[in-house]
Enzyme design. Structure first.
Site: not given
Length: 403
Positions: A194, A222, A253
């Site tokens: 990230s 992610h 996310k």
């Protein structure tokens, strides 16, 4: 003599090191919103609207009407909260539907939803109780904490370096004792990192693990919903579903909700729901969150929303690099390297003054001399939003001396 905690002193130390953080209130979770300083109980005084390039809401679904609608329906028909641990009365048809969808897109036999991605990592490593974890040096804090709680020993290998991983495993196996014989080994890595925006060499990691009979665990926090033809992640894009023993990710996310998940074979999930303390002793994920994640996953799999994100990413990367910035990584996370801590903070402040929110990332989160601005676009950013971001980087960068 006192045995208390000097928290004011600790806060002062963080202030001196430039590490003290404060809460700012956002009016909404969207590509454009207004912010206010922490109102401390008073009504928030919002400023001008800003374009947000600082969110992990990658597909821009957190304020999508379709996701909101199914979440509201789940709240009205099932309940706003699960009410208990999933093992008591907190297991609902909404949870099961989400888990079926996750297992399908991950190419796994079964999936299990946790209350957070953090809980999924800590609970899984603790439940597996490996004798040794081989962990990428830039793995997320939740993996690090999982190793602290559940691993007898942790060996850190160089970032994204499968050769160093293999060397560490060889050294353990050839240590001159019986230490490595019969041990349970777990290799753990993020798929997308990230802060650097790079991707782990998962095929090479699996090759190294196979040589020593180790299990592989990959955190797709992610990547879920963004990679592969079916929104699974990097594991699916690389065709590695049958080689990665434990797949994890978050619902918070790209899937615009809250929670985490583990996907794998039947025995893994059945064992975790019995042995992962962060699952067993925690109230189940709320039904509205489970329903929202299911709908967001459907949108990610059945529409071209991810393509919109990647188009925006390409435009931003080309624009930033064309100005002279060094942009790290190869993914939808665009770390703009600045170097000096103070320059990065000043650049972020000048961007914000121009209505663009993109945070400065500085030590100890990243190594000294590598402070950066982390740019995280959303699929819902418009061409005007992107142009505004690039204009702000050009003007602010010239003022700070970054260009």
């Amino acid at each position: 003599m006192t045995h208390g905690f000097d928290l004011d002193g600790r806060l002062d130390q963080r202030e001196e090191r430039g590490l003290r953080r404060h809460l700012d209130v956002a009016e909404s979770v969207a590509a454009r919103t207004r912010f206010a300083d922490d109102p401390k109980g008073d009504p928030a005084d919002f400023g001008e609207e800003a374009v947000v390039f600082a969110s992990n809401n990658y597909l821009g679904l957190a304020d999508d009407g379709r996701v909101q609608q199914v979440s509201e329906l789940a709240a009205r028909t099932v309940g706003t909260g699960a009410g208990a641990s999933r093992l008591v009365t907190g297991d609902t048809h909404v949870h099961r539907a989400l888990e079926r969808d996750l297992a399908d897109c991950k190419g796994a036999e079964r999936a299990l939803a946790f209350s957070s991605g953090y809980a999924a990592n800590v609970g899984t490593i603790d439940a597996l109780a490996p004798d040794v974890v081989f962990s990428d040096e830039l793995n997320h804090a939740s993996i690090i904490d999982g190793c602290r709680v559940g691993a007898a020993e942790t060996v850190v290998y160089d970032h994204c370096d499968a050769d160093d991983l293999r060397a560490e495993m060889r050294a353990r196996a050839d240590g001159g004792t019986d230490e490595g014989d019969g041990e349970r080994w777990l290799v753990v890595t993020d798929s997308v990192f990230s802060m650097d925006g790079d991707v782990a060499p998962l095929s090479a990691v699996c090759d190294a693990a196979d040589e020593f009979g180790a299990w592989v665990m990959v955190d797709e926090a992610h990547a879920t919903g963004l990679f592969g033809d079916d929104g699974g992640g990097v594991v699916q894009r690389e065709g590695l579903s049958d080689r990665v023993d434990v797949q994890l990710g978050t619902l918070s996310k790209a899937l615009a909700s809250q929670g985490g998940y583990v996907a794998g074979d039947e025995a893994l999930v059945e064992y975790l729901l019995n042995a992962a303390r962060s699952f067993v002793f925690s109230t189940g994920l709320s039904p509205p969150n489970a329903a929202a994640a299911s709908e967001a996953l459907r949108i990610a799999r059945e529409t071209d929303r991810a393509d919109d994100l990647w188009d925006t990413v390409a435009t931003l990367r080309d624009g930033l690099e064309g100005m002279g910035y060094e942009v790290l990584g190869e993914t939808h996370i665009l770390p703009v390297l600045v170097g000096d801590r103070g320059d990065a903070v000043e650049l972020a402040d000048r961007l914000e003054a121009r209505g663009v929110v993109a945070p400065a990332i500085r030590p100890p989160t990243v190594p000294e001399g590598t402070s950066r601005i982390r740019v995280a676009p959303m699929a819902t950013h418009t061409a005007d939003d992107v142009a505004r971001c690039l204009d702000a980087f050009r003007e602010a960068g010239e003022e700070v001396g970054a260009l």
